[in-house]
Design a protein around this motif. Sequence first.
Motif, PDB file in Angstrom:
ATOM      1  N   CYS A   7      -6.879  -5.151  75.914  1.00 48.44           N
ATOM      2  CA  CYS A   7      -8.051  -4.314  75.668  1.00 48.44           C
ATOM      3  C   CYS A   7      -8.702  -4.746  74.355  1.00 48.44           C
ATOM      4  CB  CYS A   7      -7.665  -2.842  75.556  1.00 48.44           C
ATOM      5  SG  CYS A   7      -7.159  -2.125  77.111  1.00 48.44           S
ATOM      6  N   ALA A   8      -7.870  -4.933  73.342  1.00 44.42           N
ATOM      7  CA  ALA A   8      -8.390  -5.327  72.034  1.00 44.42           C
ATOM      8  C   ALA A   8      -9.082  -6.679  72.128  1.00 44.42           C
ATOM      9  CB  ALA A   8      -7.250  -5.370  71.023  1.00 44.42           C
ATOM     10  N   ALA A   9      -8.503  -7.585  72.918  1.00 42.89           N
ATOM     11  CA  ALA A   9      -9.106  -8.915  73.053  1.00 42.89           C
ATOM     12  C   ALA A   9     -10.479  -8.812  73.710  1.00 42.89           C
ATOM     13  CB  ALA A   9      -8.179  -9.812  73.867  1.00 42.89           C
ATOM     14  N   GLU A  10     -10.561  -7.967  74.730  1.00 47.00           N
ATOM     15  CA  GLU A  10     -11.847  -7.795  75.418  1.00 47.00           C
ATOM     16  C   GLU A  10     -12.889  -7.160  74.491  1.00 47.00           C
ATOM     17  OE1 GLU A  10     -11.723  -7.481  79.363  1.00 47.00           O
ATOM     18  OE2 GLU A  10     -13.493  -6.198  79.666  1.00 47.00           O
ATOM     19  N   ILE A  11     -12.420  -6.186  73.707  1.00 44.91           N
ATOM     20  CA  ILE A  11     -13.330  -5.525  72.771  1.00 44.91           C
ATOM     21  C   ILE A  11     -13.814  -6.514  71.710  1.00 44.91           C
ATOM     22  CG2 ILE A  11     -13.377  -3.837  70.881  1.00 44.91           C
ATOM     23  CD1 ILE A  11     -11.595  -2.085  72.772  1.00 44.91           C
ATOM     24  N   ALA A  12     -12.890  -7.300  71.200  1.00 39.33           N
ATOM     25  CA  ALA A  12     -13.271  -8.286  70.172  1.00 39.33           C
ATOM     26  C   ALA A  12     -14.333  -9.234  70.727  1.00 39.33           C
ATOM     27  CB  ALA A  12     -12.039  -9.067  69.711  1.00 39.33           C
ATOM     28  N   ALA A  13     -14.154  -9.657  71.981  1.00 41.49           N
ATOM     29  CA  ALA A  13     -15.114 -10.574  72.593  1.00 41.49           C
ATOM     30  C   ALA A  13     -16.483  -9.911  72.723  1.00 41.49           C
ATOM     31  CB  ALA A  13     -14.603 -11.027  73.963  1.00 41.49           C
ATOM     32  N   VAL A  30      -9.100  -5.747  65.537  1.00 43.49           N
ATOM     33  CA  VAL A  30      -9.245  -4.541  66.353  1.00 43.49           C
ATOM     34  C   VAL A  30      -8.019  -3.669  66.116  1.00 43.49           C
ATOM     35  CG1 VAL A  30      -9.602  -3.655  68.682  1.00 43.49           C
ATOM     36  CG2 VAL A  30     -10.484  -5.913  68.065  1.00 43.49           C
ATOM     37  N   GLU A  31      -8.265  -2.454  65.661  1.00 47.06           N
ATOM     38  CA  GLU A  31      -7.143  -1.582  65.298  1.00 47.06           C
ATOM     39  C   GLU A  31      -7.244  -0.236  65.994  1.00 47.06           C
ATOM     40  OE1 GLU A  31      -6.791  -1.861  60.693  1.00 47.06           O
ATOM     41  OE2 GLU A  31      -8.839  -2.399  61.258  1.00 47.06           O
ATOM     42  N   ALA A  42     -10.884   0.669  66.751  1.00 45.62           N
ATOM     43  CA  ALA A  42     -11.811   0.545  65.618  1.00 45.62           C
ATOM     44  C   ALA A  42     -11.903  -0.926  65.231  1.00 45.62           C
ATOM     45  CB  ALA A  42     -11.308   1.370  64.441  1.00 45.62           C
ATOM     46  N   VAL A  43     -13.139  -1.363  64.964  1.00 39.13           N
ATOM     47  CA  VAL A  43     -13.312  -2.744  64.527  1.00 39.13           C
ATOM     48  C   VAL A  43     -14.019  -2.727  63.176  1.00 39.13           C
ATOM     49  CG1 VAL A  43     -14.119  -5.044  65.200  1.00 39.13           C
ATOM     50  CG2 VAL A  43     -13.686  -3.321  66.971  1.00 39.13           C
ATOM     51  N   GLY A  44     -13.368  -3.308  62.160  1.00 42.04           N
ATOM     52  CA  GLY A  44     -13.960  -3.362  60.822  1.00 42.04           C
ATOM     53  C   GLY A  44     -14.905  -4.542  60.703  1.00 42.04           C
TER      54      GLY A  44
END
Length: 574
Positions: A7-13, A30-31, A42-44
Amino acid sequence: MASVNPCAAEIAAAVAATIGPDVRAEDLKVEAPPRPELGDFAVGMFAVAKALRQPPPAIAARVAAELPRTGLVTGAEAAGPFVNIRVDRVWALRWLAAGELVPPIGRGKVVCIDYSSPNISKHLAYHHIRSTMLGHALAELHRALGWTVIGINHVGDWGTTHGMLLGAFQRWGGEYPTLDITALNALYVRYRAAIEQDPSLEAEARGWFKRLELGEHEARALWQRFRDISMAEFQEVYDLLGVKFDFDGGESFYEDKMAEVVAMLETKGLLEQSEGATVVRLPDEKNPILIKTKDGTSLYATRDLASALYRKRTWNFDRSLYVVDRGQSTHFRQVFKCLALMGFDWAAQCQHIPFGLVRFGGKKTSTRAGSTGTGDRPFLLRDVFDEAIEQVLPIITEKNPDLDAEIAARTARWVGIGAVVFANVVPQRDKDVDFDWDRAMALSGDSGPYLQFTAARCSGIARKAGSPASQRATADWSLLTHDAEWAVARRLLDFGDHVARAAASCEPHILAHYLLDLAGDVSRWFTLGNDEPALRVIVDDPALRAARLALVEVVRHALARGLQILGLHAPERM
Ligand code: ARG
């Protein structure tokens, strides 16, 4: 470190694509937001602010406005420098059920891990638990990530100490009809004491070791006997702990491999004489590293140089770890510096993984001089296990009166030993551990038994529901709408990240703390059903019940996997 959570990888992309071409998904962290009300992830924007020359809050605001609400992403809001993102829970849950908890990001890489590594002719004392179980956890963490792991038990079976034992045995061996580790240790302690009276014994011991190094038959045969006795006893403890090594060539294994190293040092012009001994001077070190004594015999450091080279040649590691107490920091720093001086660029792949001391009821435990522990008996690891098991057994049988006696005994073993093991991996590695019985054995709080109990609770629910078959593939995840259920699922998504971080930093407590957090979320979820029957896992509605049982199943799987990595079993009942 990039997240391994899909999920985090998809969000980062998605976020990277929204920011623009200058930013890569790997640059974004992504945290989990500090509170779940804020969002699921959350993404800083700090890391990208420099490249874009814009303040982080401005970028966050733009991303929150422009991020497409498609696929996984259902909402985004800026909060200062962060973008808080909501996701499609069903998508995430489906991934959880279908995917692997830990992605094989270490595939193709090799790690050597030197751990436990006790000295022979001495019992495994209580303090040996730390190197053994921290090392075991590091091995399992890397294995879970797909690394090829070479676990090495570099037993201390060489050096003048073993000369002392030979000297002692020759003098007093006849007085010890059963030659076990207790007898060997007594012989050693006696010899040391005798040296105080008669310093010439020191030279005698050195003489014996010299004979051992020269391969003289009598010395070799006796030494082999001491080694076999020791290894057999160590093995009993390793079996109890489920610890297996891939290689147990100890220091003696390098006996015929040291000459090459010494020759290499010679050729490079690195050897110097100092007070009769042969040494190598190292940059920024007060003391040189000792290569040979004035008798020409080898030393601990010489064997570590030879073993490092052997490990590189044999396994071509990407990482070589030494899980040894912090008292040996200088030794390892010097060994690695010496390897670097020899021109081995892989010296940088070698890492000392130090840890703090263990105390038992405030006392330091060690068999040095044989005087610690109770009376004149050293403080044995086995004694601690026996006592823990003894404490646990009546509780298990009382709580599960219909449990088969053999299974009850096995469960008591798992829980008793598990309690001691967990107490030694849950503190930060470099911290000292003060073992506290009550805290270690408690069924609540930050203990191993608490995690085992939570796993057993999951098994109990599945048993009660009478559903041995897996619900994961068929569950309708859209039915899990309660925030407490989502909290559990959200936590589960982070499993792989914690394994990856724990392995990368060699800090098993990262996984231990994560499991405690997971157990906390699970217990909050289960507690809801006490007041509100509609929130119980086992409800009448078959579809809802199947979905909740599926989540319980993933939890049980994750807890058992996490416990296994840390060296604990997850009982079905307790
Ligand atoms: N036998 C040593 C001791 O008990 C630990 C060995 C650690 N490993 C190594 N490669 N030096 O202190």
